[in-house]
Design a protein around this motif. Structure first.
Motif, PDB file in Angstrom:
ATOM      1  N   ASP A  21      65.201  85.923 -15.107  1.00 42.73           N
ATOM      2  CA  ASP A  21      64.279  86.187 -13.993  1.00 42.73           C
ATOM      3  C   ASP A  21      63.191  85.119 -13.915  1.00 42.73           C
ATOM      4  O   ASP A  21      62.158  85.320 -13.274  1.00 42.73           O
ATOM      5  CB  ASP A  21      63.657  87.573 -14.122  1.00 42.73           C
ATOM      6  N   LEU A  22      63.430  83.960 -14.545  1.00 43.32           N
ATOM      7  CA  LEU A  22      62.438  82.896 -14.577  1.00 43.32           C
ATOM      8  C   LEU A  22      62.972  81.616 -13.936  1.00 43.32           C
ATOM      9  O   LEU A  22      64.171  81.357 -13.936  1.00 43.32           O
ATOM     10  CB  LEU A  22      62.031  82.578 -16.021  1.00 43.32           C
ATOM     11  N   VAL A  23      62.043  80.821 -13.402  1.00 43.46           N
ATOM     12  CA  VAL A  23      62.330  79.467 -12.937  1.00 43.46           C
ATOM     13  C   VAL A  23      61.391  78.535 -13.693  1.00 43.46           C
ATOM     14  O   VAL A  23      60.168  78.726 -13.676  1.00 43.46           O
ATOM     15  CB  VAL A  23      62.118  79.323 -11.419  1.00 43.46           C
ATOM     16  N   VAL A  24      61.973  77.543 -14.352  1.00 45.37           N
ATOM     17  CA  VAL A  24      61.189  76.569 -15.115  1.00 45.37           C
ATOM     18  C   VAL A  24      61.098  75.280 -14.317  1.00 45.37           C
ATOM     19  O   VAL A  24      62.130  74.685 -13.969  1.00 45.37           O
ATOM     20  CB  VAL A  24      61.836  76.285 -16.485  1.00 45.37           C
ATOM     21  N   ASP A  25      59.892  74.845 -14.002  1.00 39.46           N
ATOM     22  CA  ASP A  25      59.695  73.591 -13.280  1.00 39.46           C
ATOM     23  C   ASP A  25      59.979  72.435 -14.244  1.00 39.46           C
ATOM     24  O   ASP A  25      59.231  72.206 -15.207  1.00 39.46           O
ATOM     25  CB  ASP A  25      58.269  73.514 -12.742  1.00 39.46           C
ATOM     26  N   LEU A  26      61.065  71.697 -13.996  1.00 42.14           N
ATOM     27  CA  LEU A  26      61.508  70.708 -14.968  1.00 42.14           C
ATOM     28  C   LEU A  26      60.561  69.525 -15.071  1.00 42.14           C
ATOM     29  O   LEU A  26      60.306  69.010 -16.168  1.00 42.14           O
ATOM     30  CB  LEU A  26      62.915  70.239 -14.638  1.00 42.14           C
ATOM     31  N   ALA A  27      60.043  69.038 -13.955  1.00 41.91           N
ATOM     32  CA  ALA A  27      59.126  67.902 -14.010  1.00 41.91           C
ATOM     33  C   ALA A  27      57.842  68.277 -14.746  1.00 41.91           C
ATOM     34  O   ALA A  27      57.302  67.486 -15.533  1.00 41.91           O
ATOM     35  CB  ALA A  27      58.818  67.391 -12.609  1.00 41.91           C
ATOM     36  N   THR A  28      57.340  69.497 -14.501  1.00 43.40           N
ATOM     37  CA  THR A  28      56.133  69.949 -15.195  1.00 43.40           C
ATOM     38  C   THR A  28      56.407  70.126 -16.680  1.00 43.40           C
ATOM     39  O   THR A  28      55.595  69.712 -17.526  1.00 43.40           O
ATOM     40  CB  THR A  28      55.632  71.265 -14.582  1.00 43.40           C
ATOM     41  N   LEU A  29      57.533  70.739 -17.006  1.00 41.79           N
ATOM     42  CA  LEU A  29      57.905  70.930 -18.410  1.00 41.79           C
ATOM     43  C   LEU A  29      57.969  69.582 -19.124  1.00 41.79           C
ATOM     44  O   LEU A  29      57.444  69.423 -20.238  1.00 41.79           O
ATOM     45  CB  LEU A  29      59.253  71.645 -18.494  1.00 41.79           C
ATOM     46  N   ALA A  68      53.356  78.126 -20.256  1.00 39.16           N
ATOM     47  CA  ALA A  68      53.153  79.032 -19.117  1.00 39.16           C
ATOM     48  C   ALA A  68      52.988  78.268 -17.814  1.00 39.16           C
ATOM     49  O   ALA A  68      53.422  78.731 -16.749  1.00 39.16           O
ATOM     50  CB  ALA A  68      51.932  79.915 -19.378  1.00 39.16           C
ATOM     51  N   GLY A  69      52.390  77.082 -17.864  1.00 41.99           N
ATOM     52  CA  GLY A  69      52.150  76.318 -16.649  1.00 41.99           C
ATOM     53  C   GLY A  69      53.401  75.785 -15.999  1.00 41.99           C
ATOM     54  O   GLY A  69      53.345  75.285 -14.864  1.00 41.99           O
ATOM     55  N   ALA A  70      54.532  75.876 -16.692  1.00 43.99           N
ATOM     56  CA  ALA A  70      55.788  75.355 -16.144  1.00 43.99           C
ATOM     57  C   ALA A  70      56.737  76.460 -15.702  1.00 43.99           C
ATOM     58  O   ALA A  70      57.847  76.160 -15.248  1.00 43.99           O
ATOM     59  CB  ALA A  70      56.484  74.484 -17.187  1.00 43.99           C
ATOM     60  N   VAL A  71      56.317  77.712 -15.805  1.00 41.48           N
ATOM     61  CA  VAL A  71      57.240  78.834 -15.598  1.00 41.48           C
ATOM     62  C   VAL A  71      56.741  79.746 -14.480  1.00 41.48           C
ATOM     63  O   VAL A  71      55.543  80.055 -14.395  1.00 41.48           O
ATOM     64  CB  VAL A  71      57.405  79.651 -16.898  1.00 41.48           C
ATOM     65  N   HIS A  72      57.677  80.171 -13.617  1.00 43.88           N
ATOM     66  CA  HIS A  72      57.390  81.149 -12.571  1.00 43.88           C
ATOM     67  C   HIS A  72      58.445  82.246 -12.628  1.00 43.88           C
ATOM     68  O   HIS A  72      59.587  82.001 -13.017  1.00 43.88           O
ATOM     69  CB  HIS A  72      57.435  80.504 -11.177  1.00 43.88           C
ATOM     70  N   ARG A  73      58.070  83.420 -12.206  1.00 47.21           N
ATOM     71  CA  ARG A  73      59.070  84.466 -12.010  1.00 47.21           C
ATOM     72  C   ARG A  73      59.861  84.138 -10.744  1.00 47.21           C
ATOM     73  O   ARG A  73      59.315  83.610  -9.773  1.00 47.21           O
ATOM     74  CB  ARG A  73      58.409  85.841 -11.888  1.00 47.21           C
ATOM     75  N   ILE A  74      61.152  84.458 -10.755  1.00 53.38           N
ATOM     76  CA  ILE A  74      62.006  84.125  -9.615  1.00 53.38           C
ATOM     77  C   ILE A  74      61.524  84.802  -8.342  1.00 53.38           C
ATOM     78  O   ILE A  74      61.659  84.247  -7.242  1.00 53.38           O
ATOM     79  CB  ILE A  74      63.491  84.494  -9.907  1.00 53.38           C
TER      80      ILE A  74
END
Length: 304
Positions: A21-29, A68-74
């Protein structure tokens, strides 16, 4: 990896890896780890193996290791089409039962083609998950569906053999090859299949290593919850490797290009009596291992 393009807190599209249920922003990560990664999927594909290896390594720790700054709930993001392809190459009459169905309902040749039947869709036809399929009653009364496995090219391919073909595949997605059956012009399909919104695409691109055998995937399509198409990619007349070899014999395939590999039987034109999409309908195209691409049908004359 299951890669998506999404919007969150702004108009810019971002590249994410979808996990549960998560989306990880790859560039931010990557930025938080002091490493570069492209912010969009097309650039990511063009960056080649190095970008994929970096993303896999950074994702390997799992949710507990992701900042946490790279992750959002879907459910906090809006998904878009994964990318805007340079070319969308459609394949007609690529399932045996659909050859018979089309010869009966669409006046195509009843003999199986001896080479892939190819056509193009412009990039402007692409629309994303949840976005509308435009029904313009001034142009068509025969708007139809076709659930198809999409092959996303990862490396430039020109004159490649069938044995080399899979080396040029980045991953797989879903295309719903929407068609205005009454807009074929002297046998030409471009306007019938190329109008705006006639290539719903997504919801994700799944990298090739995550799909065990792309020639053994269940696919199906529902309209308003009723199943219309149900088949498996093993029933393709021309398998993926043959398609890549045939197309690349004269057309250069570039990173980010998409091959829509053809539709099984069960299109609206083949129903008895024929059935076609109308404003208010909801279309769900599903491919095993990739997910479900859902789009509403809206009246184009009121949508703009």
């Amino acid at each position: 990896m299951r890669l998506v393009s999404y919007i969150h807190d702004g108009p810019s599209l971002r590249l994410g890896a979808h996990a549960g249920d998560l989306v990880v922003d790859l560039a931010t990560l990557a930025g938080l780890a002091g490493e570069p990664l492209p912010p969009d999927l097309l650039s990511f594909i063009r960056a080649g193996d190095a970008a994929r290896d970096t993303a896999r390594r950074l994702l390997a720790g799992g949710p507990t290791a992701w900042p946490a700054g790279a992750v959002h709930r879907i459910d906090e993001v809006s998904l878009a089409a994964p990318l805007r392809p340079g070319k969308i190459i459609g394949v007609g009459l690529n399932y045996v039962e659909h050859v018979e169905e089309s010869s009966r309902s669409l006046d195509t040749d009843k003999e199986r083609p001896t080479r892939p039947v190819l056509f193009g869709k412009p990039a402007t036809a692409v629309t994303g998950p949840g976005q509308p399929i435009l029904h313009n009653a001034d142009l068509t009364s025969q708007l139809d569906w076709e659930c198809e496995l999409a092959v996303v090219i990862g490396r430039t391919a020109f004159r490649v053999s069938e044995e080399e073909a899979y080396d040029h595949v980045f991953g797989y997605s879903i295309v719903n090859d929407i068609s205005a059956r009454d807009q074929r012009r002297s046998g030409q399909w471009f306007f019938s299949k190329g109008q705006d919104s006639y290539a719903p695409f997504g919801p994700a691109v799944v990298t090739a290593d995550e799909i065990g055998d792309p020639m053994a995937l269940d696919l199906s399509l529902r309209v308003n919850g009723v199943t219309k198409q149900k088949s498996n990619t093993r029933h393709m007349l021309f398998p993926i490797a043959r398609l890549i070899a045939d197309i690349s014999s004269g057309v250069t395939l570039e990173p980010g290009d998409v091959i829509a590999t053809g539709s099984p039987a069960g299109v609206g034109a083949g129903m008895v009596p024929p059935e076609f999409l109308q404003p208010g309908d909801t279309v769900e195209a599903t491919v095993e291992g990739i997910g479900t691409l859902t789009n509403p049908v809206v009246d184009a004359r009121r949508a703009r």
